[in-house]
Design an enzyme around this catalytic site. Structure first.
Site: not given
Ligand code: NAP
Length: 676
Positions: A259, A298
């Protein structure tokens, strides 16, 4: 202020971050470091083993109903203790109403799964998917799809914006399926998730091994997964791509549900004018989506589409509303919008906003930011901002870049085809809404764009007082979307549970399929009964137990009496010549409902007893006409039993009506409620 060590919960123990690899977590309001998280002390293999050897077997020993009761108890416990979570949420920038979406929304999702699990799943460990398939001429070889829990673990990797809902909306279907979970929240808000996990674990309601938590990085966890595991990721498209292209996951066909970010849109219908309720409704939806959680949702509306002549009135109305939004300390009850989660998140949003300015104009850009009750520079505060793109056909960024904050772009459309074309240029989204009072507009937008969107939300004056908002994913309805939204699906009622179960086609004789699915199927063994089955309690009834009744002849007087008594004097029952003209009738025939009524008269045992009520019938088929002079008898077979509460359960009976030549004339499934 002391810095809180956010612990992980691994293999039955809380594990604190070590000094060498801990990451800082800042307050969104003050910028101060309030916590730190780090997972380098974790043994990931031990966590997986613990989930698979301890949690999995314990959950699989439970039926769907046991697990649903467990979810209800956990949700009740969280609900009773949720105030501590609200307090913590202020540090993430969430106002109380933002927290209600996250915390109450997550708990509510658990309650819905608890209830659906009891109502829509059997009290068994196996789920039957679809109907029995006839695979042979004489019915000795049949097929059925079944779903059983995967023998692995559900690994959640979650985004920062919903630290509680993001976990619970995945945990509920995973546990209901019978699969243990390892939760990895985003580090920026993992202290919230930790607090919620502590509540659940301290309740003692979950079996050991059912839930573990990683705060910090996941190390080499993905490299240790197998085809029985499911990764359920929520976050940015960039991280999703990195993780789902992991060679180990690809090689071992590990399920990966993504997602990811999404450019959700809202269309103002061409039928709307500024003096209709739909115009105000549209403005309400847009402003709510831009400012709730400071636009860090999101599903928030990133692109706003209005008919050309309504663009300026919409800009004026949105701008006036945004100017009046009170920004400040999220703990202050008058605050309508808090800060973003962190300074770095604010920097990211501003960088993308600057790119949007290449092709759109910022409205009210110089209005400035007034922050109440907090330091506007120390906290991650940002004023909501609307952009106007006059030429969306020649723009790129507005259809590609997600500013994950209180920012949205309005653009004109010429006609509905153009609106659909713009909607679809987002390349796949979680939700598109259309505000219209014209059902044909709703249809045209739905048909023209549904393929690119996970959810289409239509609202107007009729539904506005009861509708959920554009941005709310509901546990009953699918959440996810194609293309850049990740191509994943979550929720959607029981559909969400199936992501953690393996669907298998089973084939064999009716007896085999009955035993595997714990449901009697036609042509499997029927045992004749001595005592009438209506005299037996729920628990005494056995699958396959069959009552064969006496037969009853149908007379022409019966047909006429029934016709005049009920008023159903349809010609097929009353007029010999006209009935004969119907290709599949030999002449006048008995009413189907007369046959059903006579069937009940044949199988019912009239005395008070364990059968409490007849709650319905389903799958009714009339297969052969019955004429005056024919006789019918009933074969009543216990097909399936489902407990409903502590006192009674539902019994489904296979009812087959046969004629004097032993041919089936009608079949149906009868539903009764039987006392234990
Ligand atoms: P993100 O930076 O992509 O991080 C998401 C998750 O992935 C976090 O738990 C992060 O952990 C982890 N992560 C990042 N790099 C990783 C790696 N190399 N290996 C393993 N895990 C890793 O996203 P975010 O900033 O938290 O959230 C914002 C984004 O989420 C927005 O783009 C939004 O649109 C999207 N979103 C989508 C939905 C949906 O249902 N479609 C819902 C909510 C949000 P760390 O924080 O520890 O880096």
């Amino acid at each position: 202020m002391s810095v809180h060590d956010v612990a992980s919960f691994a293999a039955g123990k809380w594990v604190h971050p070590t000094n060498d690899a801990a990451r800082s977590i800042e307050s969104a309001v003050t910028g101060e470091v309030i916590a730190r998280a780090g997972s380098n002390a974790l043994d990931y293999q031990a966590m997986l083993d613990y989930a698979k050897m301890v949690g999995g077997p314990a959950l699989r020993d439970m039926t769907f109903h046991d697990r649903a009761r467990m979810l209800k108890a956990v949700a009740t416990h969280l609900n009773n203790n949720r105030s501590a979570l609200y307090e913590l949420a202020y540090t993430t920038g969430a106002t109380l109403s933002d927290s209600k979406i996250d915390i109450d929304g997550g708990i509510g999702t658990m309650f819905v799964y608890a209830s659906k699990g009891r109502r829509e799943l059997p009290d068994s460990t196996t789920y039957l998917d679809g109907d029995l398939e006839q695979l042979s001429r004489n019915g000795t070889f049949v097929g059925q799809h079944i779903c059983t829990p995967k023998l692995g673990v559900g690994v959640q990797i979650n985004a920062f914006n919903f630290p509680v809902w993001g976990m619970l909306e995945k945990l509920a279907p995973t546990l209901l399926a019978g699969v243990p979970s390892i939760v990895k929240p985003a580090t920026a808000t993992c202290h919230m998730t930790e607090a919620c996990v502590r509540l659940m674990l301290d309740s003692g309601l979950l079996p050991e091994g059912a839930l573990q938590l990683i705060t910090g990085g996941i190390g080499d966890l993905l490299e240790r997964l197998t085809a029985q595991d499911v990764v359920n990721f929520t976050g940015s498209a960039q991280t999703a791509l990195l993780l789902k292209s992991n060679q180990h996951l690809l090689k071992h066909a590990v399920s990966f549900i993504a997602e990811q970010d999404s450019l959700n849109s809202s269309v103002l219908g061409p039928d709307v004018s500024i003096d209709t309720p739909e115009f105000k409704l549209f403005i309400d939806e847009v402003v709510r989506e831009m400012t709730t959680k400071a636009g860090q949702k999101c599903t928030a509306i990133r692109r706003i589409m209005a008919p050309e002549h309504l663009v300026q009135p919409a800009i004026d109305a949105i701008e006036a509303r945004l100017d009046a939004i009170r920004i400040g300390d999220p703990a202050d009850k008058d605050t309508q919008m808090g800060p973003l989660v962190s300074q770095s998140q604010r920097d990211d949003v501003m960088t993308i906003a600057a790119q949007l300015e290449d092709e759109s104009r910022a409205i009210g850009a110089n209005n400035g930011l007034t922050v109440h009750g907090a330091d506007s520079t120390a906290g991650a505060f940002l004023a909501p901002m609307i952009y106007h793109c006059a030429d969306p056909d020649n723009a790129q960024h507005i259809h590609q870049l997600e500013a994950f904050g209180p920012i949205s772009t309005i653009m004109p459309y010429r006609d509905l085809d153009h609106a659909c074309n713009l909607l679809n240029r987002g390349g796949g989204s979680l939700v598109a809404s259309v505000i219209t009072h014209d059902p044909q507009v709703a249809r045209q937008v739905a048909v023209g764009s549904a393929a690119w969107h996970g959810r289409i939300y239509v609202n107007d004056r009729v539904s506005m007082n009861e509708s959920t908002v554009h941005g709310s994913p509901l546990p009953h309805m699918l959440h996810g979307g194609p293309g850049r939204a990740g191509g994943g699906e979550e929720l959607g009622g029981i559909r969400g549970v199936m992501h953690y179960m393996q669907r298998t086609a089973v084939q064999g004789s009716p007896d085999m399929i009955s035993a595997i699915g714990e449901t009697w199927v036609p042509n499997s063994a029927q045992t004749s009964v001595e005592a009438h089955p209506f005299t037996k309690t729920f628990h005494e009834l056995k699958l396959g137990e069959t009552l064969v009744t006496d037969s009853r002849e149908i007379s022409i007087e019966d047909i006429e009496t029934f016709a005049h008594f009920t008023g159903d004097t349809f010609y097929a029952h009353m007029d010999e010549e006209a009935a004969k003209a119907i290709p599949f009738f030999p002449g006048r025939v008995a009413h189907g409902y007369l046959l059903l009524s006579f069937a009940a008269g044949l199988f019912v045992q009239p005395d008070p007893g364990p059968v409490l009520a007849n709650t319905g019938l389903s799958d009714l088929n009339f297969q052969k006409p019955v004429s005056a002079g024919d006789s019918i008898r009933v074969h009543l077979t216990v097909k399936r039993k489902t407990p409903r509460n502590e006192d009674y359960g539902e019994v489904r009976w296979n009812v087959e009506l046969t004629n004097q030549d032993n041919e089936t004339v009608a079949t149906l499934i009868l539903h009764t409620i039987n006392a234990f």
